[in-house]
Design a protein around this motif. Structure first.
Motif, PDB file in Angstrom:
ATOM      1  N   TYR A 200       0.945  -1.243   0.049  1.00 36.74           N
ATOM      2  CA  TYR A 200       0.077   0.118   0.121  1.00 36.74           C
ATOM      3  C   TYR A 200       0.916   1.289  -0.118  1.00 36.74           C
ATOM      4  O   TYR A 200       0.508   2.286   0.721  1.00 36.74           O
ATOM      5  CB  TYR A 200      -1.070  -0.015   1.064  1.00 36.74           C
ATOM      6  N   GLU A 201       2.004   1.197  -0.744  1.00 37.06           N
ATOM      7  CA  GLU A 201       2.862   2.519  -1.156  1.00 37.06           C
ATOM      8  C   GLU A 201       2.471   2.708  -2.412  1.00 37.06           C
ATOM      9  O   GLU A 201       2.323   2.207  -3.449  1.00 37.06           O
ATOM     10  CB  GLU A 201       4.235   2.279  -0.677  1.00 37.06           C
ATOM     11  N   TYR A 202       2.875   4.048  -2.828  1.00 39.94           N
ATOM     12  CA  TYR A 202       2.483   4.811  -4.034  1.00 39.94           C
ATOM     13  C   TYR A 202       3.761   4.899  -4.865  1.00 39.94           C
ATOM     14  O   TYR A 202       4.886   5.058  -4.371  1.00 39.94           O
ATOM     15  CB  TYR A 202       1.907   5.981  -4.183  1.00 39.94           C
ATOM     16  N   VAL A 203       3.627   4.230  -5.994  1.00 37.68           N
ATOM     17  CA  VAL A 203       4.845   4.407  -6.956  1.00 37.68           C
ATOM     18  C   VAL A 203       4.343   5.042  -8.349  1.00 37.68           C
ATOM     19  O   VAL A 203       3.333   4.997  -8.849  1.00 37.68           O
ATOM     20  CB  VAL A 203       5.399   3.116  -7.368  1.00 37.68           C
ATOM     21  N   ALA A 204       5.377   5.658  -9.141  1.00 41.65           N
ATOM     22  CA  ALA A 204       5.402   6.000 -10.631  1.00 41.65           C
ATOM     23  C   ALA A 204       5.311   4.829 -11.517  1.00 41.65           C
ATOM     24  O   ALA A 204       6.446   4.033 -11.249  1.00 41.65           O
ATOM     25  CB  ALA A 204       5.987   7.260 -10.764  1.00 41.65           C
ATOM     26  N   ILE A 205       4.520   4.677 -12.369  1.00 40.60           N
ATOM     27  CA  ILE A 205       4.721   3.714 -13.305  1.00 40.60           C
ATOM     28  C   ILE A 205       4.820   3.663 -14.816  1.00 40.60           C
ATOM     29  O   ILE A 205       4.340   4.968 -15.091  1.00 40.60           O
ATOM     30  CB  ILE A 205       3.651   2.524 -13.002  1.00 40.60           C
ATOM     31  N   ASP A 206       5.417   3.047 -15.458  1.00 41.70           N
ATOM     32  CA  ASP A 206       5.663   2.989 -16.961  1.00 41.70           C
ATOM     33  C   ASP A 206       4.722   1.940 -17.703  1.00 41.70           C
ATOM     34  O   ASP A 206       4.953   1.064 -17.085  1.00 41.70           O
ATOM     35  CB  ASP A 206       7.070   3.249 -17.562  1.00 41.70           C
ATOM     36  N   GLY A 207       4.313   2.281 -18.719  1.00 42.41           N
ATOM     37  CA  GLY A 207       3.704   1.265 -19.706  1.00 42.41           C
ATOM     38  C   GLY A 207       4.612   0.118 -20.030  1.00 42.41           C
ATOM     39  O   GLY A 207       5.660   0.038 -19.700  1.00 42.41           O
ATOM     40  N   PRO A 208       3.955  -0.811 -20.784  1.00 47.88           N
ATOM     41  CA  PRO A 208       2.757  -0.815 -21.706  1.00 47.88           C
ATOM     42  C   PRO A 208       1.668  -0.990 -20.489  1.00 47.88           C
ATOM     43  O   PRO A 208       1.786  -1.611 -19.525  1.00 47.88           O
ATOM     44  CB  PRO A 208       2.991  -1.821 -22.733  1.00 47.88           C
ATOM     45  N   PHE A 209       0.528  -0.421 -20.991  1.00 48.78           N
ATOM     46  CA  PHE A 209      -0.828  -0.562 -20.153  1.00 48.78           C
ATOM     47  C   PHE A 209      -1.874  -1.504 -21.026  1.00 48.78           C
ATOM     48  O   PHE A 209      -1.810  -1.407 -22.261  1.00 48.78           O
ATOM     49  CB  PHE A 209      -1.429   0.610 -19.798  1.00 48.78           C
ATOM     50  N   GLY A 210      -2.642  -2.077 -20.366  1.00 46.21           N
ATOM     51  CA  GLY A 210      -3.631  -3.024 -20.743  1.00 46.21           C
ATOM     52  C   GLY A 210      -4.014  -4.233 -20.400  1.00 46.21           C
ATOM     53  O   GLY A 210      -3.094  -4.695 -19.291  1.00 46.21           O
ATOM     54  N   GLU A 211      -4.642  -5.027 -20.558  1.00 47.70           N
ATOM     55  CA  GLU A 211      -5.137  -6.262 -19.884  1.00 47.70           C
ATOM     56  C   GLU A 211      -3.929  -7.318 -20.199  1.00 47.70           C
ATOM     57  O   GLU A 211      -3.440  -7.545 -21.423  1.00 47.70           O
ATOM     58  CB  GLU A 211      -6.473  -6.816 -20.634  1.00 47.70           C
ATOM     59  N   GLY A 212      -3.651  -7.854 -19.126  1.00 52.50           N
ATOM     60  CA  GLY A 212      -2.541  -8.887 -19.154  1.00 52.50           C
ATOM     61  C   GLY A 212      -1.099  -8.169 -19.127  1.00 52.50           C
ATOM     62  O   GLY A 212      -0.210  -8.955 -19.388  1.00 52.50           O
ATOM     63  N   LEU A 213      -0.948  -6.814 -19.329  1.00 53.43           N
ATOM     64  CA  LEU A 213       0.583  -6.274 -19.414  1.00 53.43           C
ATOM     65  C   LEU A 213       0.778  -5.520 -17.831  1.00 53.43           C
ATOM     66  O   LEU A 213      -0.092  -5.144 -17.189  1.00 53.43           O
ATOM     67  CB  LEU A 213       0.226  -4.856 -20.432  1.00 53.43           C
ATOM     68  N   ASN A 214       1.942  -6.035 -17.648  1.00 51.23           N
ATOM     69  CA  ASN A 214       2.505  -5.572 -16.228  1.00 51.23           C
ATOM     70  C   ASN A 214       3.244  -4.303 -16.253  1.00 51.23           C
ATOM     71  O   ASN A 214       4.392  -4.332 -17.152  1.00 51.23           O
ATOM     72  CB  ASN A 214       3.245  -6.611 -15.777  1.00 51.23           C
ATOM     73  N   PRO A 215       2.779  -3.312 -16.037  1.00 50.71           N
ATOM     74  CA  PRO A 215       3.401  -1.896 -16.109  1.00 50.71           C
ATOM     75  C   PRO A 215       4.756  -1.897 -15.545  1.00 50.71           C
ATOM     76  O   PRO A 215       4.694  -2.697 -14.129  1.00 50.71           O
ATOM     77  CB  PRO A 215       2.538  -0.812 -15.567  1.00 50.71           C
ATOM     78  N   LYS A 216       5.614  -1.193 -15.728  1.00 47.65           N
ATOM     79  CA  LYS A 216       7.135  -1.364 -15.032  1.00 47.65           C
ATOM     80  C   LYS A 216       7.177  -0.118 -13.660  1.00 47.65           C
ATOM     81  O   LYS A 216       6.873   0.893 -14.123  1.00 47.65           O
ATOM     82  CB  LYS A 216       8.225  -0.950 -15.896  1.00 47.65           C
ATOM     83  N   ILE A 217       7.668  -0.474 -12.677  1.00 50.77           N
ATOM     84  CA  ILE A 217       7.683   0.577 -11.705  1.00 50.77           C
ATOM     85  C   ILE A 217       8.920   1.477 -11.820  1.00 50.77           C
ATOM     86  O   ILE A 217      10.096   0.718 -11.977  1.00 50.77           O
ATOM     87  CB  ILE A 217       7.778  -0.021 -10.161  1.00 50.77           C
ATOM     88  N   ILE A 218       8.822   2.844 -11.957  1.00 50.16           N
ATOM     89  CA  ILE A 218       9.868   3.506 -12.384  1.00 50.16           C
ATOM     90  C   ILE A 218      10.362   4.517 -11.223  1.00 50.16           C
ATOM     91  O   ILE A 218      11.356   5.263 -11.287  1.00 50.16           O
ATOM     92  CB  ILE A 218       9.706   4.161 -13.602  1.00 50.16           C
ATOM     93  N   SER A 219       9.864   4.413 -10.131  1.00 50.83           N
ATOM     94  CA  SER A 219      10.157   5.313  -8.940  1.00 50.83           C
ATOM     95  C   SER A 219      10.290   4.684  -7.648  1.00 50.83           C
ATOM     96  O   SER A 219      10.013   3.337  -7.693  1.00 50.83           O
ATOM     97  CB  SER A 219       9.160   6.421  -8.788  1.00 50.83           C
ATOM     98  N   GLU A 220      10.763   5.117  -6.660  1.00 48.02           N
ATOM     99  CA  GLU A 220      10.873   4.788  -5.510  1.00 48.02           C
ATOM    100  C   GLU A 220       9.172   4.613  -4.558  1.00 48.02           C
ATOM    101  O   GLU A 220       8.335   5.160  -5.403  1.00 48.02           O
ATOM    102  CB  GLU A 220      11.601   5.784  -4.369  1.00 48.02           C
ATOM    103  N   SER A 221       9.012   3.882  -3.770  1.00 46.32           N
ATOM    104  CA  SER A 221       7.854   3.832  -3.007  1.00 46.32           C
ATOM    105  C   SER A 221       7.716   5.117  -2.164  1.00 46.32           C
ATOM    106  O   SER A 221       8.477   5.548  -1.371  1.00 46.32           O
ATOM    107  CB  SER A 221       7.611   2.692  -2.321  1.00 46.32           C
TER     108      SER A 221
END
Length: 203
Positions: free
Chosen positions: A143-164
């Motif tokens: 339950y910490e917040y992060v900035a994420i990068d695509g790709p986005f959509g069903e079945g796609l796992n976005p990449k975490i690009i920041s600290e928590s």
């Protein structure tokens, strides 16, 4: 950029001075004592993020704020940053035409309403042309917040690009800092296109 650190009680001067001098190597630090207060001044080509992080760690009962509108704050430190007119980066690219002044304060912690989260979609103007960008935020399993990068959509796992971060506001600004180099590249590409258009119009 010119920085003024005004310490409201010289009892805390040594810790703040050490935080500055440990991270300041290319410019001198000036210290002026004014009664029981002290004013420190220095120039820097960089943001003082690391200095302020060190100071915050030394004074755990205080935190930084940009807003004194609620009043009755116990201020330990006031920081004023002045970005000179027509200042530029190491490649000579201009940042601003007018002086930019910002202030923040290290104040005693107390219960405050949470900072409002900026709209995740924002605009950057390249000349008169608005460009739309968006900061994507996610929530971790803890339950910490992060900035994420695509790709986005069903079945796609976005990449975490920041600290928590504990709150979405800090995660948003972290994402904005990470996105800034891409925006700068987009702007350079836009500038090249503008030059091509001007050359074509002369023919």
């Amino acid at each position: 950029m010119n920085y003024t650190y005004f310490v409201h009680d010289t009892e805390h001067l040594r810790k703040i001075r050490e935080a500055i001098t440990a991270n300041l190597t290319n410019h001198p630090l000036y210290i002026f004592q004014i009664g029981t207060c002290a004013q420190m001044q220095f120039d820097s080509n960089e943001d003082t993020y690391f200095i302020d992080e060190t100071i915050a760690a030394e004074f755990s009962e205080y935190d930084f704020t940009n807003d004194l509108s609620t009043g009755n704050e116990e201020i330990l430190l006031s920081i004023t940053r002045v970005q000179s007119p027509c200042s530029s980066d190491d490649w000579g690219r201009s940042w601003n035409e007018d002086a930019l002044i910002s202030e923040k304060y290290l104040v005693k912690k107390r219960e405050r309403p949470p900072a409002q989260v900026p709209h995740r979609t924002f605009w950057v103007f390249f000349g008169e042309e608005p460009q739309e960008y968006k900061i994507h935020l996610g929530l971790t399993t803890t339950y910490e917040y992060v900035a994420i990068d695509g790709p986005f959509g069903e079945g796609l796992n976005p990449k975490i690009i920041s600290e928590s971060y504990d709150n979405p506001t800090d995660a948003f600004w972290a994402g904005q800092r990470i996105l800034k180099p891409k925006i700068e590249l987009d702007f350079e590409g836009w500038q090249k296109q503008q030059k091509k258009k001007r050359r074509s119009n002369r023919k």
